[in-house]
Scaffold this active site. Structure first.
Site, mmCIF file in Angstrom:
data_model
loop_
_atom_site.group_PDB
_atom_site.id
_atom_site.type_symbol
_atom_site.label_atom_id
_atom_site.label_comp_id
_atom_site.label_asym_id
_atom_site.label_seq_id
_atom_site.Cartn_x
_atom_site.Cartn_y
_atom_site.Cartn_z
ATOM 1 N N ARG A 37 7.036 -20.263 -13.524
ATOM 2 C CA ARG A 37 5.606 -20.489 -13.738
ATOM 3 C C ARG A 37 5.340 -21.767 -14.518
ATOM 4 O O ARG A 37 4.331 -22.438 -14.280
ATOM 5 C CB ARG A 37 4.994 -19.292 -14.447
ATOM 6 C CG ARG A 37 4.871 -18.115 -13.497
ATOM 7 C CD ARG A 37 3.943 -17.070 -14.036
ATOM 8 N NE ARG A 37 3.547 -16.178 -12.962
ATOM 9 C CZ ARG A 37 3.449 -14.852 -13.088
ATOM 10 N NH1 ARG A 37 3.717 -14.289 -14.246
ATOM 11 N NH2 ARG A 37 3.066 -14.125 -12.070
ATOM 12 N N LYS A 198 3.603 0.514 -1.261
ATOM 13 C CA LYS A 198 2.443 1.333 -0.896
ATOM 14 C C LYS A 198 1.483 0.662 0.068
ATOM 15 O O LYS A 198 1.102 -0.485 -0.126
ATOM 16 C CB LYS A 198 1.667 1.697 -2.160
ATOM 17 C CG LYS A 198 2.423 2.637 -3.058
ATOM 18 C CD LYS A 198 1.595 2.876 -4.294
ATOM 19 C CE LYS A 198 2.248 3.867 -5.224
ATOM 20 N NZ LYS A 198 1.529 3.867 -6.505
ATOM 21 N N GLY A 352 4.947 -10.428 -6.007
ATOM 22 C CA GLY A 352 5.976 -10.468 -7.042
ATOM 23 C C GLY A 352 7.370 -10.147 -6.544
ATOM 24 O O GLY A 352 8.310 -10.926 -6.732
ATOM 25 N N GLY A 375 -1.257 -10.724 -7.706
ATOM 26 C CA GLY A 375 -2.542 -10.044 -7.508
ATOM 27 C C GLY A 375 -3.614 -10.973 -6.972
ATOM 28 O O GLY A 375 -4.380 -10.613 -6.073
HETATM 29 P P1 ADP Z 1 5.388 -7.214 -3.729
HETATM 30 O O1 ADP Z 1 5.533 -7.254 -5.223
HETATM 31 O O2 ADP Z 1 6.248 -8.233 -3.049
HETATM 32 O O3 ADP Z 1 3.957 -7.279 -3.297
HETATM 33 P P2 ADP Z 1 5.487 -4.349 -3.739
HETATM 34 O O4 ADP Z 1 5.267 -4.356 -5.199
HETATM 35 O O5 ADP Z 1 4.411 -3.841 -2.886
HETATM 36 O O6 ADP Z 1 5.948 -5.812 -3.249
HETATM 37 O O7 ADP Z 1 6.742 -3.442 -3.392
HETATM 38 C C1 ADP Z 1 8.023 -3.697 -3.883
HETATM 39 C C2 ADP Z 1 8.772 -2.438 -4.057
HETATM 40 O O8 ADP Z 1 8.792 -1.660 -2.884
HETATM 41 C C3 ADP Z 1 10.216 -2.701 -4.401
HETATM 42 O O9 ADP Z 1 10.459 -2.313 -5.727
HETATM 43 C C4 ADP Z 1 11.002 -1.856 -3.411
HETATM 44 O O10 ADP Z 1 12.082 -1.158 -3.998
HETATM 45 C C5 ADP Z 1 9.954 -0.899 -2.898
HETATM 46 N N1 ADP Z 1 10.286 -0.374 -1.560
HETATM 47 C C6 ADP Z 1 10.564 -1.085 -0.463
HETATM 48 N N2 ADP Z 1 10.882 -0.280 0.564
HETATM 49 C C7 ADP Z 1 10.814 0.977 0.116
HETATM 50 C C8 ADP Z 1 11.060 2.262 0.689
HETATM 51 N N3 ADP Z 1 11.434 2.383 1.964
HETATM 52 N N4 ADP Z 1 10.885 3.333 -0.083
HETATM 53 C C9 ADP Z 1 10.512 3.197 -1.374
HETATM 54 N N5 ADP Z 1 10.282 2.036 -1.984
HETATM 55 C C10 ADP Z 1 10.427 0.932 -1.250
HETATM 56 MG MG MG Z 2 5.338 -5.721 -6.785
#
Ligand code: ADP
Ligand code: MG
Length: 395
Positions: A37, A198, A352, A375
């Site tokens: 950052r 999610k 992230g 975000g």
């Molecule tokens: P980002 O930060 O890139 O937007 P998210 O925060 O939405 O991504 O999601 C990241 C998390 O999702 C990771 O910690 C990963 O372990 C989890 N994840 C990925 N695939 C699965 C799965 N099949 N079941 C449960 N958790 C998962």
């Molecule tokens: Mg995340």
């Protein structure tokens, strides 16, 4: 978007410039463990210093409760800025008030001063006008380069713009322009890959992407809610019950829009999220009732790589599996590598954990753009207004 509103177009010589940066870096035992950052803010800082401005750096760090908390002091970040910029940086323990004003008064052209964590003041989060005025009193010009905080209506991102001429910094402008340009004028095919945990977190983004992309690839934990919406049984995999109906609407929208919505056809399953978990590969119709899908399987990997390889524009957010653990990192690694290998495409990574994944696999330099605003980038992509940006445009 910002054109005349970027700091590039302003004569800053001899001016006191208050720069809101995002130095919300991870710390361990008082040391900065990731300086990404800070690096991202360097172009703006360099530009200001080179043009003879008096540069006052303002940031938040972590979530202190509106009071001084040594754990969240920005002091350890001073050295990092100093090293990266190759110039002396003065740090003071206050953010506003007499001590800050005196320190600013002592500055000469081209000097850099760093203020203490803006969230030590309760007026920051409440966007308090008095606190905003105190911030404004330190400077002649305000620059917002903290894209990662642009979705917050705080004193240092919004309030202060009421009392000073306000401009976009280079990082903020580049973030906004890259993301909006990607949605508005993508080279086609435009392939988006969504994953992560999610579907509820990213529903707005998926909904908007369905209006722009040619192909939408969905993996990660979120795909199971969609598979349930399609009538499949997914065992103990992550499912958000209350999002099954919205997921059905998503499937319908994809069909109506002619978007190729690709879901995994096989998975790596296990009965526990653990480094030593026993895994097996199954088709998506054969997920055992007592197991969960924790990564996409090899056939899905090939399918997704195919989509990535033929793309001219790629947006990727969210890992394909629980990539933090070795048994479930394969899908994310393979997709990340396919994105990196496609050098004919504009590739944008946001979020992230996706950014962490790209870094973990050493591919950061091989993609076009890595967004620093988790975000904020999601909000921008879903079409929500970002108060920090609106404040600059209205100024
Ligand atoms: P980002 O930060 O890139 O937007 P998210 O925060 O939405 O991504 O999601 C990241 C998390 O999702 C990771 O910690 C990963 O372990 C989890 N994840 C990925 N695939 C699965 C799965 N099949 N079941 C449960 N958790 C998962
Ligand atoms: Mg995340």
């Amino acid at each position: 978007m910002f054109e005349k509103k970027t700091i590039r177009n302003v004569d800053v010589r001899g001016k006191r410039v208050l720069v809101r940066v995002d130095f919300n870096v991870p710390l361990a035992e008082g040391a900065v463990t990731d300086d990404t950052r800070v690096r991202a803010a360097l172009p703006t800082i360099r530009h200001l210093v080179d043009n003879g401005a008096r540069v006052i750096l303002l940031s938040h760090l972590g979530r202190p409760k509106g009071e001084r908390d040594p754990e969240y002091s920005l002091r350890p970040v001073r050295r990092v800025v100093q090293r990266l910029i190759g110039r002396n940086v003065v740090f003071i323990d206050s953010t506003v008030g007499p001590e800050a004003e005196e320190a600013v008064g002592r500055m000469v052209d081209g000097e850099i001063l760093m203020l203490e964590n803006v969230r030590f003041s309760p007026g920051e989060k409440t966007n308090d006008p008095e606190f905003s005025k105190q911030l404004a009193a330190l400077a002649d010009i305000y620059v917002n380069d903290a894209f990662g905080a642009a979705h917050r209506a705080h004193a240092s991102t919004v309030g202060v713009t009421h009392y000073l001429p306000a401009y976009a910094g280079m990082l903020l402008a580049r973030e906004v322009e890259t993301l909006t340009e990607m949605l508005a004028h993508p080279d086609r095919p435009f392939v988006a890959i969504l994953g992560g945990s999610k579907v509820s977190d990213k529903f707005g983004v998926i909904d908007r992407l369905l209006e722009c992309v040619d192909t939408l690839v969905i993996g990660g934990g979120m795909c199971f809610t969609l598979l349930v919406a399609k009538g499949l049984d997914v065992g103990k995999s992550l499912v958000e019950e209350e999002w099954i109906e919205p997921a059905k609407k998503m499937l319908t929208k994809a069909t109506e829009r002619g978007v190729d919505l690709m879901l995994p056809v096989d998975f790596v399953v296990a009965d526990a999220i653990a480094e030593d978990a026993e895994t097996k590969i199954v088709g998506r119709e054969e997920i055992p009732a007592d197991m969960m899908g924790l990564d996409i399987g090899p056939t899905s990997v090939e399918l997704f790589k195919g989509a990535v390889t033929s793309a001219k524009t790629i947006f990727w957010n969210g890992p394909m599996g629980v990539f933090e653990l070795t048994p479930f990192e394969h899908g994310t690694r393979e997709v990340a590598m396919a994105v990196a290998r496609n050098n004919r495409a504009v590739s944008v990574i946001g979020g992230g954990d996706s950014v962490a994944a790209v870094r973990k696999f050493g591919l950061e330099q091989r993609v076009t753009f890595v967004s620093t605003g988790g975000g904020a980038s999601m909000k921008l992509l879903e079409g929500s207004e970002l108060p920090g940006l609106e404040a600059l445009l209205d100024n």
